[in-house]
Scaffold this active site. Structure first.
Site, PDB file in Angstrom:
ATOM      1  N   LYS A 129      -8.415  14.015   4.752  1.00  0.00           N
ATOM      2  CA  LYS A 129      -7.557  12.828   4.694  1.00  0.00           C
ATOM      3  C   LYS A 129      -6.497  13.008   5.774  1.00  0.00           C
ATOM      4  O   LYS A 129      -6.403  14.080   6.374  1.00  0.00           O
ATOM      5  CB  LYS A 129      -6.897  12.693   3.326  1.00  0.00           C
ATOM      6  N   ARG A 130      -5.693  11.971   6.040  1.00  0.00           N
ATOM      7  CA  ARG A 130      -4.602  12.154   6.998  1.00  0.00           C
ATOM      8  C   ARG A 130      -3.733  13.336   6.584  1.00  0.00           C
ATOM      9  O   ARG A 130      -3.581  13.620   5.393  1.00  0.00           O
ATOM     10  CB  ARG A 130      -3.754  10.878   7.070  1.00  0.00           C
TER      11      ARG A 130
ATOM     12  N   LYS B 299       0.792  14.545   0.881  1.00  0.00           N
ATOM     13  CA  LYS B 299      -0.580  14.807   0.427  1.00  0.00           C
ATOM     14  C   LYS B 299      -0.791  16.296   0.158  1.00  0.00           C
ATOM     15  O   LYS B 299      -1.790  16.699  -0.411  1.00  0.00           O
ATOM     16  CB  LYS B 299      -1.587  14.304   1.459  1.00  0.00           C
TER      17      LYS B 299
ATOM     18  N   LYS C 142     -14.786   8.299  -3.582  1.00  0.00           N
ATOM     19  CA  LYS C 142     -16.039   8.604  -2.869  1.00  0.00           C
ATOM     20  C   LYS C 142     -16.577   9.961  -3.315  1.00  0.00           C
ATOM     21  O   LYS C 142     -17.777  10.125  -3.548  1.00  0.00           O
ATOM     22  CB  LYS C 142     -15.800   8.588  -1.353  1.00  0.00           C
TER      23      LYS C 142
ATOM     24  N   HIS D 129       0.811  -1.229   0.000  1.00  0.00           N
ATOM     25  CA  HIS D 129       0.000   0.000   0.000  1.00  0.00           C
ATOM     26  C   HIS D 129       0.836   1.266   0.000  1.00  0.00           C
ATOM     27  O   HIS D 129       0.269   2.362   0.098  1.00  0.00           O
ATOM     28  CB  HIS D 129      -0.906   0.054   1.229  1.00  0.00           C
TER      29      HIS D 129
HETATM   30  C1  26V Z   1       2.120   1.879   7.951  1.00  0.00           C
HETATM   31  C2  26V Z   1       2.551   1.911   9.239  1.00  0.00           C
HETATM   32  C3  26V Z   1       3.984   1.906   9.486  1.00  0.00           C
HETATM   33  C4  26V Z   1       4.299   1.468  10.885  1.00  0.00           C
HETATM   34  C5  26V Z   1       3.473   2.213  11.882  1.00  0.00           C
HETATM   35  C6  26V Z   1       2.008   1.971  11.689  1.00  0.00           C
HETATM   36  C7  26V Z   1       1.611   1.938  10.278  1.00  0.00           C
HETATM   37  C8  26V Z   1       0.272   1.906   9.987  1.00  0.00           C
HETATM   38  C9  26V Z   1      -0.138   1.868   8.680  1.00  0.00           C
HETATM   39  C10 26V Z   1       0.781   1.866   7.667  1.00  0.00           C
HETATM   40  C11 26V Z   1       0.294   1.778   6.288  1.00  0.00           C
HETATM   41  C12 26V Z   1       0.468   2.992   5.508  1.00  0.00           C
HETATM   42  C13 26V Z   1       0.070   2.678   4.130  1.00  0.00           C
HETATM   43  C14 26V Z   1      -1.293   3.187   3.763  1.00  0.00           C
HETATM   44  O1  26V Z   1      -2.157   3.466   4.551  1.00  0.00           O
HETATM   45  N1  26V Z   1      -1.457   3.273   2.489  1.00  0.00           N
HETATM   46  C15 26V Z   1      -2.664   3.791   1.882  1.00  0.00           C
HETATM   47  O2  26V Z   1      -3.408   2.661   1.442  1.00  0.00           O
HETATM   48  C16 26V Z   1      -4.611   3.056   0.809  1.00  0.00           C
HETATM   49  C17 26V Z   1      -5.371   1.788   0.477  1.00  0.00           C
HETATM   50  O3  26V Z   1      -4.672   1.046  -0.464  1.00  0.00           O
HETATM   51  C18 26V Z   1      -4.303   3.882  -0.420  1.00  0.00           C
HETATM   52  O4  26V Z   1      -5.520   4.311  -0.999  1.00  0.00           O
HETATM   53  C19 26V Z   1      -3.474   5.106  -0.058  1.00  0.00           C
HETATM   54  O5  26V Z   1      -3.071   5.793  -1.228  1.00  0.00           O
HETATM   55  C20 26V Z   1      -2.241   4.655   0.709  1.00  0.00           C
HETATM   56  O6  26V Z   1      -1.525   5.774   1.207  1.00  0.00           O
END
Ligand code: 26V
Length: 817
Positions: free
Chosen positions: A554-555, A560, A666, A363
């Site tokens: 969004k975050r 972003k 959305k 992701h």
């Molecule tokens: C990464 C980490 C790193 C360690 C700490 C906790 C943590 C929690 C979540 C993540 C994942 C980050 C990746 C993410 O959220 N990607 C998003 O995924 C969406 C669904 O595929 C996508 O639409 C977004 O563009 C993408 O940023």
């Protein structure tokens, strides 16, 4: 759960109202011990949820006979579900029945729904995607189990103090969760630490892990009701418990606190969701969470397979496991350990089973978000897994050498261990190597996976990486979030549109039909009024529902580029002040989103938004032309209120960095026009809605790479753009922060120096595009035609389409089991 039972498509009639009314009354009085007179909305919510849960359980009575041929197991550390009641009511076709039943008790359904806390067990896009996928799998009747953690505290609650973000713990479970079933009979032991013993076994050596610490994983199931109630799947969330409630000897010895220490240490695992979404901070508790839920889930599905089929060799035929990012990547060595050490299979058989059952979704390509764990930590916490990883890696590298790819640079690049920053296990490489298929989440993102982080691994097996563009569930993001637009669509193209979103295409022909346009506008206007009331209630700011609502929710992340939007806001503020009498298009800039608590720059961007909002909103000279709002505590339920009310959707990430985005989908579905870069799924949205119905600006991903190679690019761009220079100067001068003039220097200095996200490069084109948007808004016939074309052409972005593609091309699971 997991069975199919036909359900009526239409809301039930009068008897059903009476039945539900009595069921809800019984729950309220007999189960909750409340009285009709004193019950709070929260009590009515619990009573209603319990009454509905009974019906969900009935819909789910297992059919006699065979288990499904193949199940999907979706492993995700995050499920950002939001509220469940409106979804359940809508999918069961009971919304109006329950509204009537509650009405007879003198209670308003909307107030009851508002009393439900969001299940915010996720940070953002990745967790929300998992929730959409669970709903779509149930709706498509794909037998699936979602596995995750039952966090006591989901994503923190955001509030503001003088414009600075404050975080408070979120407490969704404080008064219990009426949707869940505790399943103490499904409890597994999860080990940590200790060592590995060896003993002679046949002609080899048997290894066995002897952990020093044990934590119990206790299942809690939440039902996931599919569209028309035809299938109920389950989300199985693990709660961590200590192996013993209390250390009695210690307690009796007088150490009353210490007697609980072991239990507290165990329970800490499911206490809180990690609130960072793109920096792998690498704390030990995070690794404990990852292993805890992965091991419990694998033990559970292995036990189910053994009970149903006996022989573990057939696991790949009956189970497809999807790893949502690398957070469950420890599944690779854990499944190997369970199959070899615990179940006695040979290495070859176990490797075949593992690599034909696991699949991995990536992701993000942001380097700081790619997980790696120090070898030393893995050895201490999961010694047997580290041995298995070494063995997998040794075989992997041997094969390279045998195949003539033995040069050191190649081996270093494909190795599961990164030796360049201390020794660390690369979880992405581990998941990649252990998976049968690896997928990206948009066409561009998947291409970049092939050419950047995974290029060398991709060269070894070019069929492994596939694209599966994300999607969103239309049941939540159109039908329940925007009932007015849904009713309009049903009236015009027929009820079939609820099952076949492709029928939305029928709206295309009406994009210039004055009568239809008026009704479409009336729906938007009604949503904008409701949002204006919500904004007034939460912020005290009055906004005009006739202004253009320009939304970025969004975050908060530098990539972003909320800061680009703020720069444009400041430039617009200056332009209006310079020419106050021009015919400016009235705009309301609406922001929302949380920053990771430790992300200093992101929190400063929020503070800038608050300070700009204060200055702009207080300035009589721009009144009626520009307002700025930051809505606190963005959440799934807030998104449901904001998105149908948006005219313009900001999707302005630096090209190449947003893997997909799903908010973009959305908004477009609900008829907001997108202003966006050629990034993530924006590119595919453009292909579907048509280039004339979307506002694209800025560098593309190749342009970004080229520009970054040019030294001093930021300074050159600022010198070439007086408007950008003036906006930066105004922020840097302390005009928005007179009490602390240097407050925003970290932001402006960064843009004038490194500007790693290329705001300066894209600013002028963004400004021009925004002014073209102003002009487009002043031509309503053309604006609304574009909006309607967006709604009409977004069907492909249904998560049902995504799930069908996963089912066909990754999981090889039949939809008609
Ligand atoms: C990464 C980490 C790193 C360690 C700490 C906790 C943590 C929690 C979540 C993540 C994942 C980050 C990746 C993410 O959220 N990607 C998003 O995924 C969406 C669904 O595929 C996508 O639409 C977004 O563009 C993408 O940023």
């Amino acid at each position: 759960m997991g069975a199919s039972a036909p359900k009526p498509a239409r809301p039930a009639g009068g008897d059903a109202v009476v039945d539900l009314r009595e069921a809800i009354r019984d729950k309220l009085i007999l189960t909750l011990g409340q009285s009709l007179e004193t019950a709070r909305p929260r009590d009515w919510f619990v009573a209603t949820a319990l009454a509905l849960r009974d019906r969900i359980v009935e819909a789910d009575r297992p059919q006699a006979g065979q288990p499904p041929h193949k199940r999907v197991y979706y492993l995700s550390l995050e499920f950002l579900i939001g509220r469940l009641m409106s979804d359940a009511l809508n999918n069961l076709g009971l919304t109006e029945t329950v509204r009537a039943a509650l009405g007879e008790l003198g209670v308003d359904l909307d107030a009851v729904q508002d009393a439900e806390p969001d299940a915010a067990l996720g940070n953002g896009g990745l967790g929300r995607l998992a929730a959409c996928f669970m709903e779509s799998m149930a709706s498509l009747k794909i037998p699936a189990v979602g596995y995750g953690i039952r966090y006591d505290h989901g994503l923190f609650r955001q509030s503001f103090k003088d414009g600075w973000q404050q975080e408070a713990p979120e407490t969704w479970l404080a008064e219990g969760n009426p949707w869940e079933f505790a399943r103490p009979e499904a409890t597994y032991r999860i080990g940590f630490g200790g060592g590995v013993t060896m003993s002679a076994s046949g002609d080899g050596i048997a290894r066995r892990w002897e952990p020093v610490e044990t934590v119990l994983a206790v299942a809690h199931d939440v039902p996931v009701v599919g569209w028309r109630g035809c299938q109920v799947n389950r989300l199985r969330l693990w709660k961590a418990e200590g192996p013993a409630p209390i250390d009695l000897a210690r307690f009796n010895g007088g150490d009353h606190v210490g007697a609980l220490a072991e239990r507290m240490r165990a329970e800490a695992i499911s206490r809180v969701l990690y609130p960072s979404d793109a920096s792998a901070a690498g704390q030990e508790l995070r690794l404990r969470q990852e292993y805890f839920f992965t091991s419990a889930s694998l033990q559970d599905l292995v036990a189910r397979h053994k009970a149903e089929r006996g022989d573990l060799r057939s696991l790949p035929d009956h189970a497809a496991i999807q790893l949502n990012d690398t957070h469950p990547a420890i599944a690779v060595p854990e499944l190997m350990r369970l199959l070899t050490d615990e179940e006695g299979l040979g290495w070859e058989d176990a490797w075949h089973i593992t690599t034909h059952t696991l699949h991995y979704t990536n992701h993000t390509l942001l380097p700081e978000a790619l997980e790696t764990w120090p070898v030393e930590l893995m050895e201490r916490l999961l010694p047997r897994h580290m041995q298995i990883i070494y063995l997998i890696n040794w075989m992997h590298l041997e094969e390279q050498a045998k195949g003539g790819h033995g040069d050191a640079a190649h081996l270093a690049s494909v190795s599961l261990i990164d030796e360049s920053h201390g020794r660390r296990v690369r979880m992405g490489h581990l998941a990649f190597h252990g998976a049968r298929r690896v997928n990206g989440v948009s066409a561009l993102h998947t291409d970049l996976m092939r050419t950047t982080v995974f290029s060398d691994l991709h060269a070894l097996d070019s069929d492994k990486i596939v694209n599966k563009t994300n999607g969103i569930t239309f049941r939540r993001w159109l039908h329940t979030a925007n009932p007015g637009l849904t009713r309009l669509a049903v009236e015009v193209v027929g009820e079939g549109v609820l099952d076949k979103p492709e029928l939305l295409r029928g709206l295309d022909a009406l994009a210039t039909d004055a009568g239809f346009v008026a009704r479409y506008r009336a729906v938007r206007r009604e949503r904008k009024q409701a949002l204006a009331a919500l904004v007034a209630d939460r912020t005290g700011i009055d906004i005009d529902p006739d202004a253009l609502f320009d939304v970025q929710v969004k975050r908060i992340h530098e990539y972003k580029r909320q800061l680009l939007n703020l720069l444009e806001t400041v430039a617009l503020y200056q332009a209006i002040k310079a020419e106050p009498h021009r015919d400016w298009t009235p705009r309301v800039k609406i922001f929302g989103g949380k920053a990771a608590p430790s992300y200093v720059q992101a929190k400063l961007i929020i503070k800038l938004a608050a300070d700009v909002a204060r200055a702009v909103n207080d300035d009589p000279e721009v009144a009626g032309r520009l307002k700025v709002v930051f809505l606190p505590n963005y959440s799934v339920s807030l998104a449901e209120a904001i998105i149908p009310a948006a005219d313009l959707s900001e999707q302005i990430s630096t090209a190449g960095l947003e893997a997909s985005g799903t908010g973009n989908m959305k908004f477009a579905l609900n008829g907001a026009l997108t202003v966006g870069t050629l990034d993530g799924a924006n590119i595919e949205i453009k292909d579907h809605v048509g280039a004339e119905n979307i506002f694209i600006f800025g560098l593309d991903a190749e342009g970004v790479t080229a520009r970054k190679a040019m030294p001093g690019y930021a300074r050159a761009a600022i010198e070439a753009s007086p408007r950008l220079a003036a906006a930066l100067d105004m922020i840097a001068s302390g005009r928005f922060s007179p009490e602390e003039p240097g407050r925003f220097r970290p932001l402006t200095d960064d843009l004038r120096g490194r500007d790693p996200y290329l705001l300066t490069a894209d600013f002028d084109d963004y400004w021009r595009t925004q002014r073209a948007i102003d002009a487009a808004w002043r031509d309503p016939a053309s604006w609304w035609a574009k909006a309607i074309h967006n709604t009409a052409r977004m069907a492909w972005f249904s998560s049902d389409r995504s799930m069908r593609e996963y089912a066909d091309e990754i999981w090889r699971v039949r939809l008609d089991q």
